[in-house]
Design a protein around this motif. Sequence first.
Motif, short mmCIF file in Angstrom:
data_model
loop_
_atom_site.label_atom_id
_atom_site.label_comp_id
_atom_site.label_asym_id
_atom_site.label_seq_id
_atom_site.Cartn_x
_atom_site.Cartn_y
_atom_site.Cartn_z
N UNK A 346 0.88 -1.17 0.00
CA UNK A 346 0.00 0.00 0.00
C UNK A 346 0.91 1.22 0.00
N UNK A 347 0.89 1.98 -1.09
CA UNK A 347 1.79 3.11 -1.27
C UNK A 347 0.99 4.38 -1.52
N UNK A 348 1.58 5.47 -1.13
CA UNK A 348 1.02 6.78 -1.47
C UNK A 348 1.64 7.23 -2.80
N UNK A 349 0.97 8.10 -3.51
CA UNK A 349 1.56 8.60 -4.76
C UNK A 349 2.97 9.15 -4.53
N UNK A 350 3.87 8.80 -5.51
CA UNK A 350 5.26 9.23 -5.54
C UNK A 350 6.11 8.53 -4.47
N UNK A 351 5.58 7.49 -3.83
CA UNK A 351 6.39 6.70 -2.91
C UNK A 351 7.08 5.57 -3.66
N UNK A 352 8.05 4.94 -2.98
CA UNK A 352 8.80 3.83 -3.53
C UNK A 352 8.39 2.54 -2.84
N UNK A 353 8.66 1.43 -3.49
CA UNK A 353 8.38 0.12 -2.90
C UNK A 353 8.93 -0.98 -3.78
N UNK A 354 8.84 -2.20 -3.30
CA UNK A 354 9.31 -3.32 -4.09
C UNK A 354 8.56 -4.58 -3.69
N UNK A 355 8.37 -5.46 -4.67
CA UNK A 355 7.82 -6.80 -4.47
C UNK A 355 8.96 -7.79 -4.61
N UNK A 389 14.90 -9.85 -11.92
CA UNK A 389 14.85 -11.24 -11.47
C UNK A 389 13.68 -11.50 -10.57
N UNK A 390 13.94 -11.75 -9.30
CA UNK A 390 12.88 -12.07 -8.35
C UNK A 390 12.33 -10.83 -7.65
N UNK A 391 12.66 -9.63 -8.15
CA UNK A 391 12.23 -8.40 -7.48
C UNK A 391 11.67 -7.43 -8.52
N UNK A 392 10.56 -6.77 -8.18
CA UNK A 392 10.04 -5.66 -8.96
C UNK A 392 10.20 -4.40 -8.12
N UNK A 393 10.87 -3.40 -8.68
CA UNK A 393 11.15 -2.15 -7.97
C UNK A 393 10.24 -1.06 -8.54
N UNK A 394 9.57 -0.35 -7.63
CA UNK A 394 8.67 0.74 -8.03
C UNK A 394 9.28 2.06 -7.57
N UNK A 395 9.35 3.01 -8.49
CA UNK A 395 9.87 4.35 -8.20
C UNK A 395 8.77 5.38 -8.47
N UNK A 396 8.44 6.15 -7.45
CA UNK A 396 7.47 7.24 -7.59
C UNK A 396 6.18 6.77 -8.28
N UNK A 397 5.49 5.86 -7.60
CA UNK A 397 4.25 5.33 -8.17
C UNK A 397 3.24 6.45 -8.36
N UNK A 398 2.38 6.26 -9.34
CA UNK A 398 1.40 7.27 -9.70
C UNK A 398 -0.01 6.80 -9.35
N UNK A 399 -0.89 7.78 -9.13
CA UNK A 399 -2.29 7.45 -8.90
C UNK A 399 -2.85 6.71 -10.12
#
Length: 1169
Positions: A346-355, A389-399
Motif C-alpha cells: 500500500x503506497x502513497x503517490x510518488x512513494x517507492x516500494x518493491x515486491x 529477477x525475483x524483485x520488482x522495484x517501483x519508483x514514484x508510483x502514480x495514482x
Amino acid sequence: MERTRTRAGAAVFLMLILGHLGNALEVPLDPKVLEELAQPPTITQQSPKDYIIDPRENIVIHCEAKGKPHPSFSWTRNGTHFDIDQDPKVTMRPRSGTLVVDISGEKAETYEGVYQCTARNKHGAAVSNNIVIRQSRSPLWSKERNEPIRVQEGEALVLHCRPPAGLPPPIIFWMDVNFQRLPQSSRVFQALNGDLYFSNVLKEDSRNDYICYACFPHTQTIQQKQPITLLVLNHGSVEERKPTFLIPSGSSSSKMVLRGQVLELECITEGLPTPEVSWSKLSGEFPDKRTSIVTFQKILRIVNVSDADAGEYRCTAHNRLASIHHTIRVTVKAAPYWITTPRNLVLAPREKGQLICRASGTPKPTINWAMNGIPIENSPEDSNRKVEGDTIIFEEVQTGSSAVYQCNASNEYGYLLSNAFVNVLSETPRVLTPANQVYQVIRNNHALLDCSSFGSPIPKITWFKDSQSSTLEGDPYLLHENGTLEIYVAQALNSGKYICVARNTLGIAENHVYLEVKEPTRILKQPKYKVAQRNMNVVFECKVKHDPTLIPIMIWLKDNGELPDDERFLVDSDSLTITDVTENDAGTYTCIMNTTLDHDSASAELTVVEAAPTPAVIYEQPDPPTDLELTDMKPRSVQLTWIPGDEHKSPIHKFVIQYTDSLHDHGHWHNLTHVPGGKTTAHLELSPYVHYSFRVLALNAVGLSDPSNPSHMYKTNPAAPDENPSGVKGFGTEHDNLMILWKPLSVLQANGPGLQYKVMWRQKDLDKNWTSVTVANVSKFMVSGTPTFTPYEVKVQAINNNGIGPDPAVVIGHSGEDLPVQAPDSVQVLVLNSTLAEVHWEPVPLKTVRGHLKGYKVYYWRERSLHKHNPHRVEQQLLSFSGNKSHGMLPGLQPYSLYLFNVRVYNGKGEGPASSNLQFETPEGVPGPPSFLRITNSNLNNLTLEWGPPNDCNGHLTGYILKYQQVNNSNELGPIEELVLPANKTSVTLPNLKYSTRYKFYFNAKTGQGAGPVITEEAVTIMDEAMPSRQADIATQGWFIGLMCAIALLILVLLIICFIKRNKGGKYPVKEKEDAHTDPEFQPMKEDDCTFGEYSDTEDHKPLKGSRTPSNGTVHRDSSDESLVDYGGGDGQFNEDGSFIGQYSGKSSIRETAEAHSPVNTTTMNSFV
C-alpha cells in the motif's frame, strides 16, 4: 543519537504499517474505514491444484475473492476462455467465482481438464492456480483364472496382486474368504506394491482363499481378485538357504524423493531360516521423530523429507548361514518452496516500494512475473517499474497504477503461484483511537496514551497538552513509533487533557484523551506480631491510605488462604478481631487493600500459647533500635550499624532492615534483609540508581518493635543493566506475524534512567544476521510479514542511558499459524459391528499443517436408516483425536443405518479442509423396545394386547416375543408362558386365562441379530377388582353410615317380631314367599363362572318347627351371609353400626357350619346385596 533512533523507529513503523496493509483482513482499522478503501482483488479460497472428483457427485470448483469494489469472475479451460453461459449444466454462485457442474445425465469425464479462475475489478486482476480436474476411477479386475500354486516346503514364494490402475491408486490388503486379514510376520508380509511375499513357505500355509482386495476410498468401492489356492508339498527334508535379496536386487540401487514427501525404502529377502533385516545410514544418523521402521523391519520410512536425508542407506539381512548387504543411494529433489512470498503493498503517490518473490528448489526454480494475469513482458510499459529477477522495484508510483502482480516459481517438479497487489492510495489522516478516552494510572508508574492512526502517506504524530502550543518531546515524555505517548514516571502534574495530532501531506486529524494520575494505596499501620494465650482475644490493625476517587476493598487472608468460616473472626474496616483463640488459629494473617488500579498488603504472625497457671512475667515487644549509621560506602554496597533498644525481658530473635526509595517509590518501605538478634551491623547489597533510606526493626517473642528513625539517604549511581528481561517467548497472533513478549525489568533491575529493550530476531536455520529494533519500556513487540509458522530465534536485551545489559539468551518461537491447507488422504472405514466403526486416514504432510499439529477431527452423521420408510435425518457429531493419529473409533452408532463422515486436521488456528464425504452402512443390530404395549380389552378369561413397532428397528424385524405369567396376591410369580408372534402383527388376544387374576407381560421385538430390550405391562382378567375400593370409599361417607344404622335397627325389629311369631308357632310372610317360589335373587353364586345357580341343599331353607333362637342371642350366618362374604372377601363382616367392613383378599377357605339358619338374615342380606 535520539534523532537517529527515532528515524530508524519510523522506518520500522512504516514497515509494520505496510505489512499490516498487505492483507486487508489484517489492516488494524475499524470496518467503516475498510468499507471506504479501494482494494485490488485477492483470492481467498480456491480448489486444490490436483482435484480428483467423485463421478457420482456434482463437481464444485471453488474460487472466492475479495476486493473493493467486489470483483467479477471468469474462467479458462485448457488455456481458452470457458463460456459458462453456453453450458446449461454449469452455474456460477452469486457474488462468487465458484463453479457448480450438474453431472446428472452427463459423464463426469466430459469436464476433465485444466481450469483457472480470474477475479477482476477496476484496480487489477488476481488469478488462481491451475486446477487440474480428474475423475476418480476404480476399474474392475480383469477376468482371470488362477490355477492352484504348488510349491515345495521351505521355498520362497510371491503371490502377485497386480491390482487395476485406479485414480487415486488403491489401498491393497490380503484377506481370506471370511474377510479376516491374513496373518503376517517377518516370514510372510505384504510389499509396497501389494504382492504377498513368503521368505519360506510352511505346510500350514496351504489354503484356498488367498484373496487380494483393492480399496478405492475416493469412490468407496472394494474390488476383489479371484482367490488363490496354495498347496505346500513335502517331498523330504528341507535344506537351509542363505539370505537373498528379492527387492531390490543386486548389491546397490538408487532412489529419488521430493522434499517434504515420504521416503519409503524396501528390503525384501528370502532364505531359511527366515532372515532378519536391519537398517543403517552410512552418511549420518536417522532423523529423530521422523523415522519409523515398519512391516517387520522390511520398510524404512522417513516423513517430511529434507535435504539432509540424502545419502546412502544400508539394508542388512542375515540368518545363521550368512549376512548380506544392499546399499540404496537416496537423492532429494525439491519442488519449489517459498523463501519470501511477495507481500501486498500500500503506497502513497510518488512513494517507492518493491515486491520480492524468492523461492528455492532442486533444481533452482525459474521466476516469471505477470501483471493482472498477463505476462509482464506483454503488459503496458511503466517507466516507474523495473523487474530485476525475483524483485520488482517501483519508483514514484502514480495514482491509478494499482495492479495485481503474479509471481510464478517453477521447476520440473511443480510450481508456486502467488498474487500480490500494489495499491496506490491517497488518504487523509484518521485517528482510530476512541475520542475522549480516559487513562488512569498510579503516581510514579508509567502511563501510555494511545494514538492509533491511518493515512496514506503515513501520518506523522505529534502530542500537545491542555492549551499548550509546544509539542511534548523529551523528558518525561517518550514518543513511540506507533504514535503512543509514554510518560515513564507519571506525577500528579501530568494529569490533564492530551491532544494527539496526525498529519500528512493531504490533511490533518486530531483526537483528545485524558490522563488521571491517582495516589497510590499505602498501608500506614501494619498488623503486628502477636502472642496470645488460648481463649483470649486478638486484634490485628491495618490502617490504609488510598486515593479518595478509588473504591478500596479490604481482604484478610490466613496462611495465604481464605479466613475460616467462623463467627469468631470479625472483620472491620481497618482491623481483624479473633475472639476465644485456639491452637488452630495460629498462623500468618495478611491484610490486602485492593483498588481498581493497585494494591498493598502487610502480614503478621499469630502464636497461640497455653494459659500460664501462675502469674507470668510480663513480656513486651522491644524498643526500636537507635543511632543508625552508614559506613564503608561503595557503589553497590554499604555497611549499616545501630544500637539495639530495650528487650523487655524477651531476647531479640532478629533485626529486620527495611529501605525506601525516594527516587521511585517514596514513603513505601520494603524488607531488604534480616540478621540474627546478636548482631548490630549488616552488610547491604544495593542496586544502582536508587536513593536509599534505611530503618531497623527488632523482633522478639512478643512481636516487632516500632521502626527506628530513618538513616541518612544514600544515593547509588546509575549503571548499565545487570540482567535482561525474563519470560521471553515468541508466537504468532496471525499467520504472518511474530509476537515477542517478555517480562519487563523492575525499577530496581533497571539500574538507571532511559530503560529500553533491544528486540532481536532471525529465522532459524536460514538467516545469519539478526534483525533488531529498540523499543521503550514495554513488554511486547510485533514483527509483521513473517512466513507462516516458521521457527525464529528471538532474544531481548535491556538497555539504559548507561549502557547495555549482558548478552541475552536465545529463545525459539514460531510465527503465527494459519489454517491447514490439505485434507487427509486415503480415508477409509472399517465397520466392526453394528454400533462401532474404525476410521483410518493418511496423516497430512506436516508442512501443510501450517501450525502446531493438534490432531484430527472426524465429523460424522447418520444420513438415514436403511429402512426405506424412514425419513432423512441429520445429526452431526464430532470426535477429536489428539496428536498425529492415523485412525480412530466411532462408537455409539445406530445399527442398520447409512452414515457419512469426513476427516479434518486441525492446529492451534483451526481446522483445515475436510476430506471428501465417505459413507458406510452399519449392519443389523438388535431392535429397540416396542414403542408401546397396552391392554385394550379385558374380560373374565381373556385379554387383548396391542403394541407398536420399535422406533429404532435397527434391521428387518423377524417377529416379537411375548412372555407372561400369573402374579398372586403375595406378588409371587407363576410359570412363564411364551408366544412367538410374526413381525406384521400388532395385536393378539390371549384366551383361556384364569378369571380375577393378575398377569405380568414381557414383550420385545427381534431381528436376525437377536432380541431387543423388554417392556412390561400388568393387567387382570376382570374389571370388578375395583369394587372393594369403591365400597371402602362409600363406607366412609356420612349418609352411608346413617343408612346402615337404619338397616341395623330394622333388622333388630324384625328379629323381635320373628321371635314372637315363632313362639306362637305361626308362619311369617318372608318364609311363605320362600316356600312358594324360588327367587333368583336368592340363588348362590357358582364359583367357576361367577353366575347364579340353584341351592344345592334345600333342607337348609325349610322351617324348623319348634326351633328358637339360642339363649345367648347369637344369630349364626347362613349361606346368604356366606355368599356376601365370598363376594366381598374372606374377612367381610358387619360393624356394630351395621356398616360392612372388609378387604378383598380372595375366596375364604373355611366356612362355618350353620347351627340355626335365620330366614330373616337370608332375606335381609340378599336384599341388601
